[in-house]
Design an enzyme around this catalytic site. Structure first.
Site, PDB file in Angstrom:
ATOM      1  N   GLU A  84     -15.408 -57.375  17.104  1.00  0.00           N
ATOM      2  CA  GLU A  84     -16.312 -56.332  16.604  1.00  0.00           C
ATOM      3  C   GLU A  84     -16.932 -55.517  17.723  1.00  0.00           C
ATOM      4  O   GLU A  84     -17.418 -56.066  18.717  1.00  0.00           O
ATOM      5  CB  GLU A  84     -17.399 -57.020  15.777  1.00  0.00           C
ATOM      6  CG  GLU A  84     -18.398 -56.080  15.142  1.00  0.00           C
ATOM      7  CD  GLU A  84     -19.190 -56.776  14.041  1.00  0.00           C
ATOM      8  OE1 GLU A  84     -18.678 -57.741  13.420  1.00  0.00           O
ATOM      9  OE2 GLU A  84     -20.335 -56.354  13.792  1.00  0.00           O
ATOM     10  N   HIS A 138     -22.119 -53.436   7.355  1.00  0.00           N
ATOM     11  CA  HIS A 138     -22.931 -54.115   8.366  1.00  0.00           C
ATOM     12  C   HIS A 138     -24.242 -54.612   7.749  1.00  0.00           C
ATOM     13  O   HIS A 138     -24.896 -53.877   7.019  1.00  0.00           O
ATOM     14  CB  HIS A 138     -23.239 -53.139   9.505  1.00  0.00           C
ATOM     15  CG  HIS A 138     -24.301 -53.638  10.439  1.00  0.00           C
ATOM     16  ND1 HIS A 138     -25.487 -52.981  10.648  1.00  0.00           N
ATOM     17  CD2 HIS A 138     -24.342 -54.755  11.201  1.00  0.00           C
ATOM     18  CE1 HIS A 138     -26.220 -53.666  11.511  1.00  0.00           C
ATOM     19  NE2 HIS A 138     -25.557 -54.734  11.863  1.00  0.00           N
ATOM     20  N   GLU A 142     -21.447 -59.592   5.030  1.00  0.00           N
ATOM     21  CA  GLU A 142     -22.165 -60.209   6.148  1.00  0.00           C
ATOM     22  C   GLU A 142     -23.440 -60.853   5.608  1.00  0.00           C
ATOM     23  O   GLU A 142     -24.107 -60.315   4.729  1.00  0.00           O
ATOM     24  CB  GLU A 142     -22.519 -59.147   7.206  1.00  0.00           C
ATOM     25  CG  GLU A 142     -23.268 -59.733   8.397  1.00  0.00           C
ATOM     26  CD  GLU A 142     -23.256 -58.833   9.637  1.00  0.00           C
ATOM     27  OE1 GLU A 142     -23.074 -57.615   9.492  1.00  0.00           O
ATOM     28  OE2 GLU A 142     -23.437 -59.387  10.748  1.00  0.00           O
TER      29      GLU A 142
END
Ligand SMILES: [Mg+2]
Length: 391
Positions: free
Chosen positions: A241, A317, A337
């Protein structure tokens, strides 16, 4: 017709206890500079903005922003709120374009787009409450029985402590784990070895049937990442990432084209066109826009459609409800996430202290309520004593 009558902005400054800083626990863009003071200071944030869009029937939609909240507050108060007050929240696409186009000279990215995002999220919450439907039901509905999540923490520190954290996390039944690198270009070959030792140590604990994701938070250079990729391949990471800074789109494309480890990114990209460019250039194998920055839910839904056409999965995110509703409503969002509930450290955790309603993961999944209108969060008063609030 419903009318938006006011927009209230508040910055929440955390004054409560925090986990003490402990060195470079995640590489970041400031690592390229020589050290002066706290190298992690740009990584840590202990302020948050809440945005409440109030409608003429008393309905209040809640949005938020964590990026430069004091400045975003000012931008909303002075520029964006006057554009939105008096409008019908169900004209959300018109409102979005109005905010975007009237401030186009300066607002397209950064602070401006963060302000647009916060208001847009609040408008979607209001639309949910006004229709009595959860936001995901307005976005396409339930595409999954429940949302798989990945454990997102494992900041770099000594190996035994990282292994202990991973062991503890495994008892909660996660099947995917994301860890942060602590070493980058300035640490040379010894740092490379330290990075690799930690990846190996984590694989030892989580085994080979669970996913492992690796995060650089823009702390590497293209050259360094090119040297690291072949060394990482044998650990079978699901993705690497943000290896380089967000502006180096060509660097992302080059790394991704190496086809050694899938490259992910996008949390620091802004707008539909910014994300479309990442996809068009093959810069990422996993797109991780941040709904708080990319233009809110209205923009995120457009990006979802584009990413689907490119067959690039979207994994927004950060935790947070607006992302979970998008993940629930889109088949192309395979996993979300998840920041475990934790003492205030980086600042990611603050939303657990400001809001109530965020679901806790169970056995590696989280659930949204089919009958809870809006995003399903409210502003909490449980931790008021630990905040200084700026109106
Ligand atoms: Mg990240």
């Amino acid at each position: 017709m419903t009318k938006i009558t006011s927009i209230r902005t508040r910055v929440w400054h955390w004054t409560g206890p925090t986990v003490p800083p402990r060195g470079n626990f995640c590489t970041n863009a400031s690592d390229a500079l020589y050290e002066k003071g706290d190298a992690m200071s740009s990584f840590r944030f202990h302020q948050w903005l809440t945005v409440e869009v109030e409608c003429d029937d008393g309905t209040v939609g809640i949005g938020n922003a964590a990026l430069a909240p004091t400045v975003v507050k000012k931008a909303i108060d002075d520029w964006y709120a006057p554009l939105v007050i008096g409008e019908d929240p169900f004209d959300y696409a018109y409102i979005w374009e109005k905010m975007y186009r009237r401030t186009h000279a300066w607002g397209r990215k950064g602070i401006g787009m963060t302000a647009i995002s916060a208001i847009d999220i609040a408008i979607w919450d209001a639309m949910g409450k006004l229709t009595g439907k959860p936001v995901f039901k307005l976005l396409g509905g339930r595409t999954k029985e429940k949302i798989p999540v990945y454990y997102s923490k494992l900041y770099a520190r000594d190996i035994a402590a990282m292994q202990a954290e991973a062991e503890e996390a495994m008892t909660h039944g996660y099947t995917a784990y994301k860890s942060r690198f602590g070493y980058g270009p300035k640490d040379g070959m010894p740092g490379m070895r330290e990075n690799l030792k930690r990846v190996e140590a984590l694989r030892e604990v989580i085994g080979w049937d669970n996913d492992l994701m690796l995060e650089c938070y823009m702390g590497w250079t293209l050259d360094y990442a090119k040297r690291m990729l072949p060394k990482l391949a044998k650990y079978e990471p699901r993705w690497l990432e943000e290896p380089v800074i967000a502006d180096d789109v060509a660097g992302y494309a080059e790394l991704n084209a190496m086809n050694i480890v899938p490259i992910s990114g996008g949390e620091h990209e802004f707008s539909v066109m910014g994300c479309a460019d990442l996809l068009r250039r093959g810069a990422v194998s996993v797109l991780q826009y941040d709904t708080n920055r990319v233009g809110g839910i209205t923009a995120a839904q457009k990006i979802n459609a584009i990413a689907e056409a490119f067959q690039v999965p979207v994994i927004p995110h950060a935790g947070q409800m607006h992302n979970y509703h998008l993940s629930m409503a889109n088949a192309n969002c395979p996993i979300a996430e998840y920041f475990p509930v934790f003492d205030v450290e980086v600042g990611n955790e603050l939303f657990y202290y400001i809001f109530e309603g965020d679901p806790e993961a169970k056995d590696g999944f989280l659930q949204l309520d089919d009958d809870m209108p809006g995003l399903g969060i409210s502003i909490s008063d449980r931790h008021l004593h630990n905040f200084r609030i700026e109106e």
